[in-house]
Design a protein around this motif. Sequence first.
Motif, short mmCIF file in Angstrom:
data_model
loop_
_atom_site.label_atom_id
_atom_site.label_comp_id
_atom_site.label_asym_id
_atom_site.label_seq_id
_atom_site.Cartn_x
_atom_site.Cartn_y
_atom_site.Cartn_z
N SER A 55 0.83 -1.21 0.00
CA SER A 55 0.00 0.00 0.00
C SER A 55 0.87 1.26 0.00
O SER A 55 2.09 1.19 0.20
CB SER A 55 -0.89 0.00 1.24
N VAL A 56 0.23 2.39 -0.19
CA VAL A 56 0.94 3.66 -0.12
C VAL A 56 1.55 3.85 1.27
O VAL A 56 2.67 4.36 1.41
CB VAL A 56 -0.01 4.83 -0.47
N THR A 57 0.83 3.44 2.29
CA THR A 57 1.34 3.53 3.66
C THR A 57 2.64 2.76 3.80
O THR A 57 3.62 3.25 4.37
CB THR A 57 0.30 3.01 4.66
N PHE A 58 2.66 1.52 3.31
CA PHE A 58 3.85 0.67 3.35
C PHE A 58 5.00 1.33 2.58
O PHE A 58 6.14 1.37 3.05
CB PHE A 58 3.51 -0.69 2.75
N LEU A 59 4.71 1.89 1.42
CA LEU A 59 5.74 2.50 0.59
C LEU A 59 6.31 3.76 1.23
O LEU A 59 7.52 4.01 1.17
CB LEU A 59 5.16 2.81 -0.79
N LYS A 60 5.44 4.55 1.85
CA LYS A 60 5.93 5.77 2.50
C LYS A 60 6.84 5.45 3.67
O LYS A 60 7.82 6.17 3.92
CB LYS A 60 4.74 6.62 2.96
N GLU A 61 6.54 4.39 4.39
CA GLU A 61 7.40 3.99 5.50
C GLU A 61 8.80 3.62 5.02
O GLU A 61 9.78 3.81 5.74
CB GLU A 61 6.78 2.80 6.24
N LEU A 62 8.88 3.10 3.79
CA LEU A 62 10.17 2.73 3.21
C LEU A 62 10.79 3.84 2.39
O LEU A 62 11.89 3.68 1.86
CB LEU A 62 9.99 1.49 2.32
N LYS A 63 10.07 4.96 2.24
CA LYS A 63 10.49 6.05 1.37
C LYS A 63 10.69 5.54 -0.06
O LYS A 63 11.66 5.89 -0.75
CB LYS A 63 11.77 6.70 1.90
N ALA A 64 9.75 4.69 -0.48
CA ALA A 64 9.76 4.11 -1.82
C ALA A 64 8.75 4.84 -2.69
O ALA A 64 7.87 5.54 -2.18
CB ALA A 64 9.43 2.62 -1.73
N PRO A 65 8.82 4.66 -4.00
CA PRO A 65 7.88 5.37 -4.89
C PRO A 65 6.45 4.90 -4.67
O PRO A 65 6.16 3.70 -4.77
CB PRO A 65 8.38 5.01 -6.29
N THR A 66 5.56 5.83 -4.40
CA THR A 66 4.17 5.46 -4.10
C THR A 66 3.43 4.96 -5.34
O THR A 66 2.38 4.33 -5.22
CB THR A 66 3.42 6.66 -3.50
N GLU A 67 3.97 5.22 -6.53
CA GLU A 67 3.35 4.70 -7.73
C GLU A 67 3.37 3.18 -7.75
O GLU A 67 2.59 2.54 -8.47
CB GLU A 67 4.06 5.22 -8.99
N ALA A 68 4.21 2.57 -6.92
CA ALA A 68 4.34 1.11 -6.90
C ALA A 68 3.23 0.44 -6.11
O ALA A 68 3.20 -0.79 -6.01
CB ALA A 68 5.70 0.72 -6.31
N ALA A 69 2.29 1.20 -5.56
CA ALA A 69 1.22 0.60 -4.76
C ALA A 69 0.41 -0.39 -5.58
O ALA A 69 -0.01 -0.08 -6.70
CB ALA A 69 0.31 1.69 -4.20
N SER A 70 0.18 -1.57 -5.00
CA SER A 70 -0.61 -2.61 -5.68
C SER A 70 -1.88 -2.94 -4.90
O SER A 70 -2.63 -3.83 -5.31
CB SER A 70 0.23 -3.88 -5.88
N THR A 71 -2.10 -2.24 -3.82
CA THR A 71 -3.35 -2.38 -3.07
C THR A 71 -3.60 -1.08 -2.32
O THR A 71 -2.76 -0.17 -2.32
CB THR A 71 -3.28 -3.56 -2.08
N GLN A 72 -4.76 -0.99 -1.69
CA GLN A 72 -5.11 0.20 -0.91
C GLN A 72 -5.75 -0.23 0.40
O GLN A 72 -6.63 -1.11 0.42
CB GLN A 72 -6.10 1.09 -1.69
N LEU A 73 -5.29 0.38 1.48
CA LEU A 73 -5.89 0.12 2.78
C LEU A 73 -7.24 0.84 2.86
O LEU A 73 -7.48 1.81 2.15
CB LEU A 73 -4.97 0.62 3.90
N GLN A 74 -8.10 0.36 3.74
CA GLN A 74 -9.41 0.98 3.89
C GLN A 74 -9.28 2.46 4.27
O GLN A 74 -9.99 3.30 3.74
CB GLN A 74 -10.22 0.24 4.95
N MET A 75 -8.36 2.75 5.17
CA MET A 75 -8.17 4.14 5.59
C MET A 75 -7.66 5.00 4.44
O MET A 75 -8.02 6.17 4.32
CB MET A 75 -7.19 4.21 6.76
#
Length: 376
Positions: free
Chosen positions: A38-58
């Motif tokens: 998710s974007v949350t997971f990617l932000k924690e890693l400081k990775a590109p958010t375009e790589a998100a393959s799912t979305q959390l409910q929040m």
Amino acid sequence: MQRNFHYYATYCAAFLAGYSHPESLRIAYSAALVDFCSVTFLKELKAPTEAASTQLQMEMMEIPADRHGRQEITKIWAAFHFLPYDLYAEVKGGRRYKEKYRLICNTDSDLLVETVKLAKDESLEAAGIALHVLADTFAHRYFAGTPSLVINNTNYHFYEDVPTENGVVSKRVNFRHNPGKQDEPDKLLYTNTIYQMDENSIMNLGHGRAGHLPDYSYATYRYLPAWAGYEEYVKDNPKEFYQAFCQMVYALKYLHGVNPDFMKGAYDTDAVEPYREEIDAFMRVRDVDSDLGWKVLGERLSGEEIPDFRMDLHTGEYREADKKEDTVLGQFFAATIRQKRMVAQRIAESGNRIVSHRKKKGVKRNSSESEKGAGV
């Protein structure tokens, strides 16, 4: 599909296709990670958010309920979980209905062929992502990865075929709206999203209105989709998930260089036949964790222990690496971006505005033989 299927069944398929134990683990890890990146997971890693393959409910709750927000949702869910079957389906109705109808997921599509071939000669992580997309076409067929009441809604006519001492009996499924409660197959009690009349409500995304039931390998269910004129459709998951596994082996043999090509409608039944009865038996167990049978099979195939899936398994390597693109997660992120861009481009090329404000012209890549056949 449940996480256990994406992880353990993918491991089994990879090993049967000729990959080593360590390679099979990497492919399986990536197949399972698709549901957690998710974007949350990617932000924690400081990775590109375009790589998100799912979305959390929040995360989805924070997305604007406008056209742009729906585009961002559709780019993810259509690319990784509800791969469209026919982007050029002939269907009656207005443009908005037609655009959503054309995103209905089903197996053996041209987009699936392109998804698998996109991973050819790429990383093991790319192979895992392609296998996740492939598997989900079997579990998620007849639903679409975009918010739509008319496409994804279910109603009171929703039955599960349950084995009893007197044979198989169709029993009505009971849905509730408490995410804190676990599904109870023995009571035919499942959690789903709350009914919303708003056509574009996030509650009407994918198979939310049917809860997790479409992901369970034991389930054979029947319902009346509105897009099919309220004709009863039957999903036989034990049979179809077995087909999914056979196609996974076939796809991985192509990616591994064993098979020269990947074609629609081809399944490696020969490689799987020795395990057919065992697979069928554990997939029919009416339990939300019945997919753990794949772990037992995988460990017997390789003679190696398959560790439980850990989402954070490779995060330390990624954080510490100077060349992040060479890490497991770096390869995974690059592959998710390629897959997402490819599917979004194909949708836009078809003239469908759901993922793009601009209409793009392109070559017609697929056409259905009939109005009904276009979506199923």
